[in-house]
Design a protein around this motif. Structure first.
Motif, PDB file in Angstrom:
ATOM      1  N   ARG A   1      41.617 131.807  56.283  1.00 19.82           N
ATOM      2  CA  ARG A   1      41.691 130.337  56.303  1.00 19.82           C
ATOM      3  C   ARG A   1      41.708 129.825  57.731  1.00 19.82           C
ATOM      4  N   SER A   2      41.017 128.707  57.934  1.00 17.19           N
ATOM      5  CA  SER A   2      40.909 128.105  59.256  1.00 17.19           C
ATOM      6  C   SER A   2      41.534 126.715  59.237  1.00 17.19           C
TER       7      SER A   2
ATOM      8  N   LYS B   1      40.081 124.818  55.965  1.00 17.21           N
ATOM      9  CA  LYS B   1      39.072 125.368  55.052  1.00 17.21           C
ATOM     10  C   LYS B   1      39.387 126.816  54.723  1.00 17.21           C
TER      11      LYS B   1
ATOM     12  N   LEU C   1      38.080 130.326  53.721  1.00 16.87           N
ATOM     13  CA  LEU C   1      36.788 130.967  53.950  1.00 16.87           C
ATOM     14  C   LEU C   1      36.329 131.794  52.746  1.00 16.87           C
TER      15      LEU C   1
ATOM     16  N   GLU D   1      35.777 128.408  49.902  1.00 12.60           N
ATOM     17  CA  GLU D   1      35.095 127.209  50.430  1.00 12.60           C
ATOM     18  C   GLU D   1      35.894 125.930  50.163  1.00 12.60           C
TER      19      GLU D   1
END
Length: 367
Positions: free
Chosen positions: A320-321, A331, A333, A336
């Motif tokens: 996760r970012s 977001k 990863l 999505e």
């Protein structure tokens, strides 16, 4: 009633009926009767730990039954709500649409809960957070993540017990270990395991440059007596030392902090948040057992993957970012799933990520 609304209500009814079957509403009622009978036994409190388990299971099962019954009652009321709304006018119809949308969200959240059928999913969770690459920013980021999970638990009324916090020198934490005490918290939070990445303007950089930092989140199921994780006392080295808080202040003046080293595996566990050495040793032992159970599970999984000719899932990878600059977004990863409000996410609003993650994991397992 508009045909689209009618079709949507039929779809919700199908989903809720499936949820009721999976949860087995009659079995929930039978279980509540049994637990109420146990809870009313005056002998129960002779064993404090068992008594707490019984009362915790009772309140959880009652809440589960209440939630599914409330959803059924709300769904049954929807047709009447629309009839009345159509007589009252556009505002009332808009309110009915809003209630239907909320009901869909609540039924889908309950549906996700029924997907937690793993061997350990119903257990309490043991969460370990470690600062990764990124220096003081990473230590600060690890502390932000710890707060995020604790806020998430508090908003749900779940108990949290912090076993160990290792503070970094300038700010933040090097690592922390805490338990989230609620049924299914392991199944729910296990989706959070992996590397979390933060991008922001560093508050620690006097030139205000953008910094990327990483922190690792590990989630383990709390060990129960049925797991038979027996640890030979001779395999464990016990060191005691003085607890220290932020800035090196002494938390207390006795050697109450405990470090356990499991010699055969090299696993090291520390606990310093309790007042007494004995309490810290008991808590540290609990964490060590959980780590050994996870090690055993990973070995079994590796054997299964080898048999299947599969490389296994990449849990340890970045998952996760969280971007605070130059734009605002969180977001996942894997799924999505994304949200444009990082401050709400960091304040514990992570249910959307968890639900998307549980659905993703289920589809991966079926693939």
């Amino acid at each position: 009633m508009h045909p689209d609304v009618s079709a949507d209500l039929n779809e919700l009814d199908t989903t809720l009926t499936t949820v009721e079957k999976v949860l087995d509403v009659e079995e929930l009622r039978r279980r509540i009767d049994e637990l109420e009978h146990q809870a009313s036994d005056p002998e129960l409190w002779n064993d404090q730990e068992h008594a707490q388990q019984v009362t915790s299971q009772l309140s959880h099962t009652q809440a589960e039954l209440r939630r599914v019954e409330e959803l059924r009652s709300r769904l049954d009321d929807m047709a009447v709500l629309y009839e009345l709304a159509e007589e009252e006018g556009p505002d009332a119809v808009a309110d009915a649409h809003a209630e239907r949308a909320q009901l869909r969200t609540d039924i889908e959240a309950m549906e996700v809960k029924t997907m937690l059928s793993g061997e350990y999913d119903q257990r309490d969770a043991l969460v370990n957070i470690r600062a990764g690459a990124g220096g003081v920013d990473a230590a600060d980021w690890a502390e932000m993540l710890m707060r995020m999970y604790i806020r998430w638990a508090e908003k749900r009324g779940y108990g949290v017990e912090v076993y160990d916090t290792s503070y970094a020198e300038e700010a933040g934490i090097k690592s922390a270990t805490f338990a989230v005490k609620a049924p299914y918290s392991y199944g729910t939070l296990s989706i959070e395991m992996g590397t979390h990445r933060l991008v922001r303007i560093s508050p620690f950089d006097n030139q205000g440059r953008r910094q990327t930092s990483f922190a690792e989140v590990e989630v383990l199921p709390v060990v129960e007596t049925t797991d038979h994780i027996d640890i030979d006392e001779n395999d464990v080295r016990v060191d005691v030392y003085r607890s220290s808080g932020p800035g090196g202040q002494s938390v207390n003046t006795t050697d109450s902090a405990v470090r356990l080293t499991h010699v055969p595996t090299g696993i090291v566990v520390t606990c310093q948040n309790e007042k007494s050495q004995l309490q810290n040793k008991v808590s540290a032992m609990r964490v060590l057992q959980a780590k050994l159970l996870e090690r055993k599970r990973q070995e079994e999984r590796a054997e299964m993957d080898a048999l299947k000719g599969d490389g296994g899932s990449s849990w340890g990878n970045q998952m996760r970012s969280y971007v605070l600059h130059p734009y605002q977004m969180v977001k996942d990863l894997r799924t999505e799933y994304e949200v444009n409000n990082p401050s709400a996410v960091l304040d514990g609003e992570i249910d959307g990520f968890i639900e998307a993650g549980i659905r993703w994991r289920m589809s991966e397992n079926q693939a």
